[in-house]
Design an enzyme around this catalytic site. Structure first.
Site, short mmCIF file in Angstrom:
data_model
loop_
_atom_site.label_atom_id
_atom_site.label_comp_id
_atom_site.label_asym_id
_atom_site.label_seq_id
_atom_site.Cartn_x
_atom_site.Cartn_y
_atom_site.Cartn_z
N GLY A 1 -39.64 59.40 -17.43
CA GLY A 1 -40.90 59.00 -18.03
C GLY A 1 -41.96 58.63 -17.00
O GLY A 1 -42.01 59.17 -15.89
N SER A 2 -42.76 57.65 -17.35
CA SER A 2 -43.94 57.33 -16.54
C SER A 2 -43.64 56.68 -15.20
O SER A 2 -44.55 56.51 -14.39
CB SER A 2 -44.89 56.44 -17.35
OG SER A 2 -45.41 57.15 -18.46
N THR A 3 -42.39 56.28 -14.96
CA THR A 3 -42.08 55.81 -13.59
C THR A 3 -42.34 56.93 -12.59
O THR A 3 -42.66 56.67 -11.43
CB THR A 3 -40.62 55.34 -13.48
OG1 THR A 3 -39.74 56.41 -13.85
CG2 THR A 3 -40.35 54.13 -14.37
N LYS B 1 -44.79 58.85 -12.57
CA LYS B 1 -46.21 58.89 -12.22
C LYS B 1 -46.48 58.19 -10.89
O LYS B 1 -47.51 58.44 -10.25
CB LYS B 1 -47.04 58.26 -13.34
CG LYS B 1 -47.05 59.09 -14.62
CD LYS B 1 -47.76 58.38 -15.76
CE LYS B 1 -47.69 59.22 -17.03
NZ LYS B 1 -48.26 58.52 -18.20
#
Length: 573
Positions: free
Chosen positions: A292-294, A296
């Site tokens: 997921g957004s980790t 990013k």
């Protein structure tokens, strides 16, 4: 005999035939006496050779007696201690029960009385084995002391005990996935126990050079105190959010040492069969997930490190991105142009996709590979998964990968990559053994610039302090924590599910000069008093905050309450 004869008669040359007759008769007599002596000597040598050969044969048979009859003597293993010398694994002496069927008088009596000590004993199988002509059969390995005493009191002929070595883990389930297990013969079959065998212990054991007195304790980088805190917080979160699983890892950002790593559900090494259950998986190193957004964190770092993007750059996030049949939207879209810090703290999928476009498809994959996210993490733990990625990277894969979908990696290697973003840009393989900073420097490599690392520390802290940031619940007063959340929808039946999340939070502290990185996960958490899926900010971030709050001082990090240090200004970093 020819050589003996020549030596006995002193034949070093030829003898003349001109010797007088009397002397010839005397020599002939001497030759006959010498021959009889040689024959007698040869007979004695033959007898003793036969006896010696038989003894050697019997000795060899005795050495292989255990192997022939299925007796595999257990071997000694070194103690394992944590970084502070606390015992984590050791050998203890136990007794195993065997029988010699040929010496048993009444098989029925033996089996009936054994059932009083071992109610789970298979009557038919045991009866069949004891009612045979075998010289040896195992009945039960590694008895408890009270079981041995109970059998002694039965007074049954034909039974005996063999002293063996058994592995004992004082910390129980707390370190089960790290230490692993040994088999019934005390040989490592998983975790660091297997790694230690593979590094040469097994060879020493075969050569008989690995006795208890020869083996020095093995020290790990694990701090049992922090390990206990991490496991306790993971267990509490799993229960609180009714989750499928939870886990955490704490890594020294200066050396790459793993100080703690936990995954629950875990197992009790006293009952090793538990480790075979389907839900018993070390999710931190052997589990593959879309993080997921980790991810990013890496997308933004990639854009900054390319030299084409700065913290002042902007990206158009006014409209969704459509590519093929996929449409990329923001979870809480701002529908405007965003700066790089805004892309990060608002966790914009559109903004991340625009960042990836800057470096292109090949550059994106190369960066992820450079950070170690597409290859198996080089570490001592055998249970380490190989990441999964698209066979052929195309633009759609680069876009989805920019916000953490479309490729799977392990939580451990995600944390390792973040360590590089926080420590000045050096990627170092994680280790479960002590490592000095100079040793870490020798095995590390520069993967991003120190300027990129400085910018990422700023963004991490901003995400934890800005009112719109997702990392607020991961902060701990006085310890200057920065972090990034990741809420990934899980794939169910080939489609992303809106009610099943895999959540993660990665934090670094103290953010002005990070000493440690903490990454936490929680699988399929539910909101409290609701059946709706919980997001990472509400579930994974508090786990990290609690671990830091309870263990930071143990790790040598003292709190500071200077307001200037506790702000998110670039100048403070």
């Amino acid at each position: 005999m020819g050589l003996l004869r020549r030596l006995a008669t002193g034949v070093f040359g030829s003898t003349k035939a001109t010797i007088p007759m009397a002397r010839s008769r005397h020599r002939a007599s001497s030759d006959r006496v010498g021959s009889r002596m040689l024959i007698t000597m040869a007979a004695f040598i033959g007898v003793f050779a036969a006896i010696g050969g038989r003894l050697i044969y019997l000795g060899y048979q005795n050495a292989n007696f255990g192997t022939t009859l299925g007796i595999h003597p257990t071997v000694a293993r070194p103690d394992i201690v944590d970084r502070n010398g606390v015992l984590l694994a050791t050998d203890i002496k136990v007794y195993s029960l065997y029988a010699e069927p040929r010496r048993i008088i009444d098989v029925d009596e033996v089996v009936d009385k054994l059932l009083t000590v071992f109610p789970d004993l298979d009557f038919s199988e045991t009866y069949e084995r004891l009612n045979s002509d075998l010289g040896f059969v195992w009945l039960r390995r590694q008895l408890a002391p009270h079981q041995k005493d109970a059998i002694m009191n039965l007074g049954l002929p034909g039974l005996g005990f063999r002293k063996e070595t058994r592995r004992f883990y004082p910390s129980g389930p707390t370190t089960s996935y790290i230490l692993g297990l040994t088999n019934i013969d005390n040989k490592g079959i998983s975790g660091l126990e297997k790694y230690i065998d593979d590094q040469g212990l097994a060879d020493l054991q075969i050569l008989g050079m690995a006795t208890a007195n020869d083996l020095a304790p093995i020290t790990l980088s694990i701090d049992l105190r922090v390990q206990h805190v991490a496991r306790d917080e993971a267990l509490q979160a799993k229960k609180r959010f009714r989750a499928k699983a939870a886990g955490a890892v704490v890594i020294n950002a200066k050396s790459g040492e793993v100080v703690a790593m936990t995954s629950v559900p875990d197992f009790d090494p006293e009952y090793p069969i538990e480790a075979l259950r389907p839900d018993k998986l070390n999710r931190m190193s052997a589990g593959l997930y879309e993080m997921g957004s980790t991810i990013k964190s890496f997308t933004t770092a990639m854009a900054l490190d390319s030299g084409m993007v700065t913290l002042d750059s902007t990206f158009d996030a006014r409209r969704p991105i459509t590519i093929g049949r996929q449409t990329i939207r923001d979870f809480h879209g701002k529908h405007r142009v965003l700066t790089v810090p805004e892309v990060f703290i608002y966790s914009s999928n559109i903004g991340s996709a625009r960042e990836a476009e800057v470096v292109g498809v090949e550059g994106h994959r190369e960066f992820l590979k450079r950070l170690g996210l597409l290859d198996r993490t080089p570490t001592e733990l055998p249970e380490t998964a190989v990441p999964m990625e698209p066979k052929d990277w195309k633009k759609v894969h680069s876009i989805t990968a920019s916000f953490g979908h479309g490729f799977s990696t392990t939580p451990l290697q995600t944390a390792v990559g973040v360590v590089a973003l926080m420590n000045g840009g050096r990627l170092m393989p994680p280790t479960f053994f002590p490592r000095r900073p100079d040793e870490a420097l020798a095995v590390s490599k520069q993967v991003v610039s120190s300027k990129t690392s400085e910018d990422m520390r700023y963004l991490y802290r901003l995400n934890a302090t800005d009112p719109g940031g997702s990392g607020k619940r991961g902060t701990v007063q006085g310890f200057r924590v920065g972090g990034k959340t990741g809420t990934a929808e899980k794939v169910v039946n080939g489609r992303y599910s809106s009610d099943k999340n895999f959540n993660a939070f990665v934090a670094a502290f103290p953010i002005d000069d990070p000493q440690y990185v903490v990454l936490t996960i929680i699988d399929e958490p539910l909101r409290e008093n609701s059946d709706r899926a919980a997001t990472a900010g509400f579930s994974a971030a508090p786990i990290a905050a609690n671990i830091i709050r309870r263990s930071a001082v143990m790790l040598g990090v003292s709190p500071k309450f200077d307001k200037e240090l506790d702000t998110a200004k670039r100048s403070s970093l």
